[in-house]
Design a protein around this motif. Structure first.
Motif, PDB file in Angstrom:
ATOM      1  N   ARG A 140      -1.969 -16.578  -4.157  1.00 33.75           N
ATOM      2  CA  ARG A 140      -3.084 -15.813  -3.587  1.00 33.75           C
ATOM      3  C   ARG A 140      -3.124 -16.057  -2.081  1.00 33.75           C
ATOM      4  O   ARG A 140      -3.650 -17.074  -1.635  1.00 33.75           O
ATOM      5  CB  ARG A 140      -4.389 -16.210  -4.262  1.00 33.75           C
ATOM      6  N   LEU A 141      -2.596 -15.126  -1.332  1.00 32.21           N
ATOM      7  CA  LEU A 141      -2.414 -15.300   0.111  1.00 32.21           C
ATOM      8  C   LEU A 141      -2.924 -14.075   0.865  1.00 32.21           C
ATOM      9  O   LEU A 141      -2.786 -12.942   0.394  1.00 32.21           O
ATOM     10  CB  LEU A 141      -0.921 -15.485   0.443  1.00 32.21           C
ATOM     11  N   ARG A 142      -3.489 -14.322   2.030  1.00 29.87           N
ATOM     12  CA  ARG A 142      -3.729 -13.234   2.990  1.00 29.87           C
ATOM     13  C   ARG A 142      -2.565 -13.290   3.979  1.00 29.87           C
ATOM     14  O   ARG A 142      -2.536 -14.148   4.853  1.00 29.87           O
ATOM     15  CB  ARG A 142      -5.066 -13.419   3.709  1.00 29.87           C
ATOM     16  N   ILE A 143      -1.629 -12.396   3.829  1.00 30.38           N
ATOM     17  CA  ILE A 143      -0.392 -12.433   4.606  1.00 30.38           C
ATOM     18  C   ILE A 143      -0.540 -11.619   5.887  1.00 30.38           C
ATOM     19  O   ILE A 143      -0.914 -10.449   5.851  1.00 30.38           O
ATOM     20  CB  ILE A 143       0.783 -11.904   3.774  1.00 30.38           C
ATOM     21  N   ARG A 144      -0.257 -12.275   7.019  1.00 34.11           N
ATOM     22  CA  ARG A 144      -0.295 -11.589   8.311  1.00 34.11           C
ATOM     23  C   ARG A 144       1.066 -11.015   8.664  1.00 34.11           C
ATOM     24  O   ARG A 144       1.163  -9.887   9.133  1.00 34.11           O
ATOM     25  CB  ARG A 144      -0.761 -12.565   9.406  1.00 34.11           C
ATOM     26  N   GLY A 162      -4.725 -20.752  -3.302  1.00 37.10           N
ATOM     27  CA  GLY A 162      -3.936 -21.163  -4.452  1.00 37.10           C
ATOM     28  C   GLY A 162      -2.529 -20.612  -4.358  1.00 37.10           C
ATOM     29  O   GLY A 162      -2.322 -19.476  -3.932  1.00 37.10           O
ATOM     30  N   PHE A 163      -1.546 -21.456  -4.710  1.00 33.13           N
ATOM     31  CA  PHE A 163      -0.163 -20.983  -4.711  1.00 33.13           C
ATOM     32  C   PHE A 163       0.607 -21.650  -5.834  1.00 33.13           C
ATOM     33  O   PHE A 163       0.193 -22.673  -6.384  1.00 33.13           O
ATOM     34  CB  PHE A 163       0.516 -21.226  -3.353  1.00 33.13           C
ATOM     35  N   THR A 164       1.713 -21.036  -6.183  1.00 29.36           N
ATOM     36  CA  THR A 164       2.602 -21.583  -7.199  1.00 29.36           C
ATOM     37  C   THR A 164       4.014 -21.660  -6.623  1.00 29.36           C
ATOM     38  O   THR A 164       4.320 -21.030  -5.605  1.00 29.36           O
ATOM     39  CB  THR A 164       2.628 -20.718  -8.473  1.00 29.36           C
ATOM     40  N   LEU A 165       4.870 -22.427  -7.275  1.00 32.74           N
ATOM     41  CA  LEU A 165       6.266 -22.549  -6.860  1.00 32.74           C
ATOM     42  C   LEU A 165       7.142 -21.682  -7.759  1.00 32.74           C
ATOM     43  O   LEU A 165       6.882 -21.546  -8.959  1.00 32.74           O
ATOM     44  CB  LEU A 165       6.719 -24.006  -6.928  1.00 32.74           C
ATOM     45  N   GLU A 166       8.157 -21.109  -7.164  1.00 36.81           N
ATOM     46  CA  GLU A 166       9.053 -20.225  -7.899  1.00 36.81           C
ATOM     47  C   GLU A 166       9.833 -21.028  -8.931  1.00 36.81           C
ATOM     48  O   GLU A 166      10.493 -22.024  -8.588  1.00 36.81           O
ATOM     49  CB  GLU A 166       9.997 -19.555  -6.916  1.00 36.81           C
ATOM     50  N   PRO A 167       9.796 -20.632 -10.192  1.00 38.75           N
ATOM     51  CA  PRO A 167      10.522 -21.375 -11.232  1.00 38.75           C
ATOM     52  C   PRO A 167      12.006 -21.496 -10.903  1.00 38.75           C
ATOM     53  O   PRO A 167      12.639 -20.560 -10.406  1.00 38.75           O
ATOM     54  CB  PRO A 167      10.299 -20.519 -12.489  1.00 38.75           C
ATOM     55  N   GLY A 168      12.547 -22.688 -11.160  1.00 31.54           N
ATOM     56  CA  GLY A 168      13.966 -22.910 -10.968  1.00 31.54           C
ATOM     57  C   GLY A 168      14.376 -23.343  -9.577  1.00 31.54           C
ATOM     58  O   GLY A 168      15.560 -23.634  -9.349  1.00 31.54           O
ATOM     59  N   PRO A 220     -10.757 -14.947  -0.518  1.00 33.99           N
ATOM     60  CA  PRO A 220      -9.503 -14.608  -1.182  1.00 33.99           C
ATOM     61  C   PRO A 220      -9.041 -13.202  -0.802  1.00 33.99           C
ATOM     62  O   PRO A 220      -9.836 -12.375  -0.356  1.00 33.99           O
ATOM     63  CB  PRO A 220      -9.860 -14.673  -2.679  1.00 33.99           C
ATOM     64  N   PRO A 221      -7.748 -12.916  -0.959  1.00 36.27           N
ATOM     65  CA  PRO A 221      -7.272 -11.550  -0.723  1.00 36.27           C
ATOM     66  C   PRO A 221      -7.947 -10.579  -1.677  1.00 36.27           C
ATOM     67  O   PRO A 221      -8.400 -10.974  -2.763  1.00 36.27           O
ATOM     68  CB  PRO A 221      -5.761 -11.654  -0.973  1.00 36.27           C
ATOM     69  N   PRO A 222      -8.037  -9.292  -1.326  1.00 36.46           N
ATOM     70  CA  PRO A 222      -8.791  -8.326  -2.148  1.00 36.46           C
ATOM     71  C   PRO A 222      -8.354  -8.245  -3.590  1.00 36.46           C
ATOM     72  O   PRO A 222      -9.174  -7.973  -4.476  1.00 36.46           O
ATOM     73  CB  PRO A 222      -8.534  -7.004  -1.403  1.00 36.46           C
ATOM     74  N   ASP A 223      -7.073  -8.482  -3.870  1.00 39.48           N
ATOM     75  CA  ASP A 223      -6.601  -8.342  -5.242  1.00 39.48           C
ATOM     76  C   ASP A 223      -6.630  -9.651  -6.026  1.00 39.48           C
ATOM     77  O   ASP A 223      -6.158  -9.718  -7.152  1.00 39.48           O
ATOM     78  CB  ASP A 223      -5.179  -7.787  -5.263  1.00 39.48           C
ATOM     79  N   ALA A 224      -7.212 -10.706  -5.416  1.00 39.14           N
ATOM     80  CA  ALA A 224      -7.251 -11.997  -6.099  1.00 39.14           C
ATOM     81  C   ALA A 224      -8.454 -12.087  -7.016  1.00 39.14           C
ATOM     82  O   ALA A 224      -9.512 -11.517  -6.742  1.00 39.14           O
ATOM     83  CB  ALA A 224      -7.313 -13.133  -5.080  1.00 39.14           C
TER      84      ALA A 224
END
Length: 228
Positions: A140-144, A162-168, A220-224
């Motif tokens: 969940r990021l507000r990306i500039r 909140g963030f997650t790590l890419e599996p693998g 949070p970003p609008p879609d979060a």
């Protein structure tokens, strides 16, 4: 019979516990020697702050009733007590580099005690840059500014919710800075258990999916979830 999939590992952002009973900070004192900040080997972008070089000297300030095992980071390094450094190495945890002794030139105490406390020996250690990468699509990021390099995965964000790590992508380090979120120190479940087992102090472990950085209070970003 279907093969059971291994549980997804949990990760935590490591921070120091402000205003806690072991709240301790560290300030470098002159001379402060440094080297150029690390750069991405592919795009050449700067990945962090300048590297701290010897002599490792500074002032310790204690706000709590006792000194902490983990001291508020100074730049991209962390300061840890001798007992934490020894336990980390003895148990074979990975991801911290250096373990250089720190010369404490002065101690400031904000909260007095009837008997003075002995200052622990402190060491400077540097969390490694890991191969684990932030999963932008599931964070969940507000990306500039979007990601431009698939190696360092640096992006410009206005807030993190909140963030997650890419599996693998995780290589098994217990302490590391992930690609795409190099400003955060991320630790493994094994490190979290290590902290609890040794009752190490002045640390706050925040599940990555609950970590918030929003200095401008944008929300949070609008879609979060929960943003409306």
């Amino acid at each position: 019979m279907a093969t059971e999939r291994p549980p997804t590992p949990r990760f935590f952002v490591l921070d120091h516990e402000m205003r806690g009973p072991h709240d301790t900070t560290f300030s470098k004192v002159s001379p402060v020697n440094s080297a150029a900040a690390p750069r991405c080997p592919v795009c050449g972008d700067i990945l962090g702050m300048r590297l701290w070089l010897p002599p490792y000297r500074g002032e310790v300030e204690r706000y709590g009733s006792a000194f902490g095992d983990f001291v508020k980071p100074s730049g991209y390094d962390i300061i840890i007590s001798e007992r934490m450094a020894e336990a980390f190495q003895a148990e074979g945890l990975t991801g911290l580099q250096g373990f250089h002794p720190v010369e404490v030139t002065r101690v400031r105490v904000r909260r007095k005690r009837p008997q003075p406390l002995k200052v622990p020996r402190y060491f400077v250690a540097t969390p490694c840059f890991g191969r684990a990468a932030m999963d932008v699509a599931h964070s969940r990021l507000r990306i500039r500014e979007p990601m431009k390099c698939t190696e360092c995965r640096c992006i410009s964000v206005d807030s993190v919710h909140g963030f997650t790590l890419e599996p693998g992508t995780w290589a098994g380090e217990d302490v590391f800075r992930p690609r795409g979120e190099q400003s955060s120190i991320v630790v493994s479940e094994r490190f979290a258990a290590f902290v609890q087992r040794h009752a190490l102090t002045n640390m706050k472990l925040i599940p990555t999916e609950e970590f918030v950085w929003d200095s401008s209070r944008l929300g949070p970003p609008p879609d979060a979830p929960g943003s409306h």
